[in-house]
Design a protein around this motif. Sequence first.
Motif, PDB file in Angstrom:
ATOM      1  N   UNK A 156      -4.458   6.388  11.419  1.00  0.00           N
ATOM      2  CA  UNK A 156      -5.471   6.499  11.353  1.00  0.00           C
ATOM      3  C   UNK A 156      -5.673   7.469  10.132  1.00  0.00           C
ATOM      4  N   UNK A 157      -6.811   7.402   8.896  1.00  0.00           N
ATOM      5  CA  UNK A 157      -7.295   8.738   7.900  1.00  0.00           C
ATOM      6  C   UNK A 157      -8.589   8.892   8.705  1.00  0.00           C
ATOM      7  N   UNK A 158      -8.364  10.489   8.507  1.00  0.00           N
ATOM      8  CA  UNK A 158      -9.901  11.079   8.855  1.00  0.00           C
ATOM      9  C   UNK A 158     -10.041  11.668   7.416  1.00  0.00           C
ATOM     10  N   UNK A 159     -11.338  11.686   7.052  1.00  0.00           N
ATOM     11  CA  UNK A 159     -12.057  12.357   6.157  1.00  0.00           C
ATOM     12  C   UNK A 159     -12.765  13.271   6.520  1.00  0.00           C
ATOM     13  N   UNK A 160     -12.585  14.773   6.154  1.00  0.00           N
ATOM     14  CA  UNK A 160     -13.559  15.911   6.200  1.00  0.00           C
ATOM     15  C   UNK A 160     -14.097  16.313   5.135  1.00  0.00           C
ATOM     16  N   UNK A 190      -6.507   2.185  10.373  1.00  0.00           N
ATOM     17  CA  UNK A 190      -5.515   1.162   9.687  1.00  0.00           C
ATOM     18  C   UNK A 190      -4.245   0.605  10.604  1.00  0.00           C
ATOM     19  N   UNK A 191      -3.773  -1.062  10.282  1.00  0.00           N
ATOM     20  CA  UNK A 191      -2.543  -1.593  10.882  1.00  0.00           C
ATOM     21  C   UNK A 191      -2.100  -1.818   9.455  1.00  0.00           C
ATOM     22  N   UNK A 192      -0.844  -1.285   9.795  1.00  0.00           N
ATOM     23  CA  UNK A 192       0.641  -1.475   8.826  1.00  0.00           C
ATOM     24  C   UNK A 192       1.636  -2.436   9.327  1.00  0.00           C
ATOM     25  N   UNK A 193       2.374  -2.915   8.433  1.00  0.00           N
ATOM     26  CA  UNK A 193       3.154  -3.516   8.403  1.00  0.00           C
ATOM     27  C   UNK A 193       4.607  -3.254   8.786  1.00  0.00           C
ATOM     28  N   UNK A 194       5.265  -3.177   9.525  1.00  0.00           N
ATOM     29  CA  UNK A 194       6.611  -2.537  10.071  1.00  0.00           C
ATOM     30  C   UNK A 194       7.283  -2.420   8.790  1.00  0.00           C
ATOM     31  N   UNK A 195       7.389  -2.887   7.943  1.00  0.00           N
ATOM     32  CA  UNK A 195       8.033  -2.200   6.300  1.00  0.00           C
ATOM     33  C   UNK A 195       7.072  -1.306   5.662  1.00  0.00           C
ATOM     34  N   UNK A 200     -13.394  18.675  -0.114  1.00  0.00           N
ATOM     35  CA  UNK A 200     -12.686  17.743   0.995  1.00  0.00           C
ATOM     36  C   UNK A 200     -10.920  17.712   2.137  1.00  0.00           C
ATOM     37  N   UNK A 201     -10.985  17.930   2.748  1.00  0.00           N
ATOM     38  CA  UNK A 201     -10.107  17.526   3.685  1.00  0.00           C
ATOM     39  C   UNK A 201      -9.431  15.863   4.235  1.00  0.00           C
ATOM     40  N   UNK A 202      -8.219  15.955   4.063  1.00  0.00           N
ATOM     41  CA  UNK A 202      -7.564  14.044   4.541  1.00  0.00           C
ATOM     42  C   UNK A 202      -6.505  14.323   5.118  1.00  0.00           C
ATOM     43  N   UNK A 203      -6.445  14.023   6.489  1.00  0.00           N
ATOM     44  CA  UNK A 203      -5.655  13.616   7.545  1.00  0.00           C
ATOM     45  C   UNK A 203      -5.455  12.560   7.733  1.00  0.00           C
ATOM     46  N   UNK A 204      -3.837  12.597   7.646  1.00  0.00           N
ATOM     47  CA  UNK A 204      -3.108  11.547   7.853  1.00  0.00           C
ATOM     48  C   UNK A 204      -2.820  10.799   9.420  1.00  0.00           C
ATOM     49  N   UNK A 205      -2.969  10.307  10.601  1.00  0.00           N
ATOM     50  CA  UNK A 205      -2.405  10.217  11.557  1.00  0.00           C
ATOM     51  C   UNK A 205      -1.599   8.893  11.854  1.00  0.00           C
ATOM     52  N   UNK A 206       0.346   8.830  11.775  1.00  0.00           N
ATOM     53  CA  UNK A 206       1.061   8.652  11.685  1.00  0.00           C
ATOM     54  C   UNK A 206       1.383   8.525  12.931  1.00  0.00           C
ATOM     55  N   UNK A 207       1.653   6.644  13.622  1.00  0.00           N
ATOM     56  CA  UNK A 207       1.706   6.594  14.711  1.00  0.00           C
ATOM     57  C   UNK A 207       3.655   5.263  14.407  1.00  0.00           C
ATOM     58  N   UNK A 254       0.834  -1.332  -0.176  1.00  0.00           N
ATOM     59  CA  UNK A 254       0.166  -0.025  -0.203  1.00  0.00           C
ATOM     60  C   UNK A 254       0.730   0.625  -0.054  1.00  0.00           C
ATOM     61  N   UNK A 255       0.183   1.978  -0.419  1.00  0.00           N
ATOM     62  CA  UNK A 255       1.274   3.584  -0.412  1.00  0.00           C
ATOM     63  C   UNK A 255      -0.009   4.988   0.142  1.00  0.00           C
ATOM     64  N   UNK A 256      -0.004   5.944   0.487  1.00  0.00           N
ATOM     65  CA  UNK A 256       0.067   7.133   0.617  1.00  0.00           C
ATOM     66  C   UNK A 256      -0.805   7.156  -0.418  1.00  0.00           C
ATOM     67  N   UNK A 257      -0.752   6.962  -1.381  1.00  0.00           N
ATOM     68  CA  UNK A 257      -1.748   7.546  -2.346  1.00  0.00           C
ATOM     69  C   UNK A 257      -3.238   6.471  -2.114  1.00  0.00           C
ATOM     70  N   UNK A 258      -3.301   5.823  -1.203  1.00  0.00           N
ATOM     71  CA  UNK A 258      -3.873   4.395  -1.144  1.00  0.00           C
ATOM     72  C   UNK A 258      -5.373   5.201   0.021  1.00  0.00           C
ATOM     73  N   UNK A 259      -4.359   6.083   0.610  1.00  0.00           N
ATOM     74  CA  UNK A 259      -5.457   6.975   2.035  1.00  0.00           C
ATOM     75  C   UNK A 259      -5.632   8.166   1.726  1.00  0.00           C
ATOM     76  N   UNK A 260      -5.219   8.771   0.160  1.00  0.00           N
ATOM     77  CA  UNK A 260      -5.831  10.306   0.125  1.00  0.00           C
ATOM     78  C   UNK A 260      -4.385  11.560  -0.156  1.00  0.00           C
ATOM     79  N   UNK A 261      -3.456  10.745  -0.341  1.00  0.00           N
ATOM     80  CA  UNK A 261      -2.580  11.431  -0.242  1.00  0.00           C
ATOM     81  C   UNK A 261      -1.796  11.024  -2.356  1.00  0.00           C
TER      82      UNK A 261
END
Length: 154
Positions: free
Chosen positions: A91-95, A115-120, A63-70, A14-21
């Motif tokens: 965490x993907x937020x769509x406003x 979204x749970x991600x793999x370590x990679x 539309x605003x997409x907020x991507x929060x990565x931990x 998956x890439x960041x484009x899959x989540x809105x970036x």
Amino acid sequence: MNAAQINNAAPAPRTLADFGLVDPAKVACASFYVDGVAGTGPGPKFTFREVGTMYVDDIENQRRVVLNLTLETRKRGDKKVPVPNSIPRLKVSNLSGYDPVKNIWGQDGYDESFVDLTLEEGASFHKEFEALRAGMVKEKNHWSWYRSDLALAS
């Protein structure tokens, strides 16, 4: 390709484009901070919880997409590496809907998903966030970055 090959094929990463970036030029601002947590178990005893956020604005489509990565990391030599067996989270937020008078997003709706991600994937997204912030201007005495063409960047 036969059915066995299709079933055994690894999914495309998956890439960041899959989540809105989709368009990095639409990243309006970003934030980043690090918390330190005492670790347990073998190896380095100090874990860093790194949290990065990207705010992607698409004003034309309201539309605003907020991507929060931990991502949890540990120091290895002079660099930080993801903690094995940790679970990076996105965490993907769509406003939808922007009110320019009040300067707020989410007038017409809001939803979020985790979204749970793999370590990679987590490490890759973390590096992409760092690269995007590198092209932005950091606000003095804060954890915020802005595009250089925005008034807040001065």
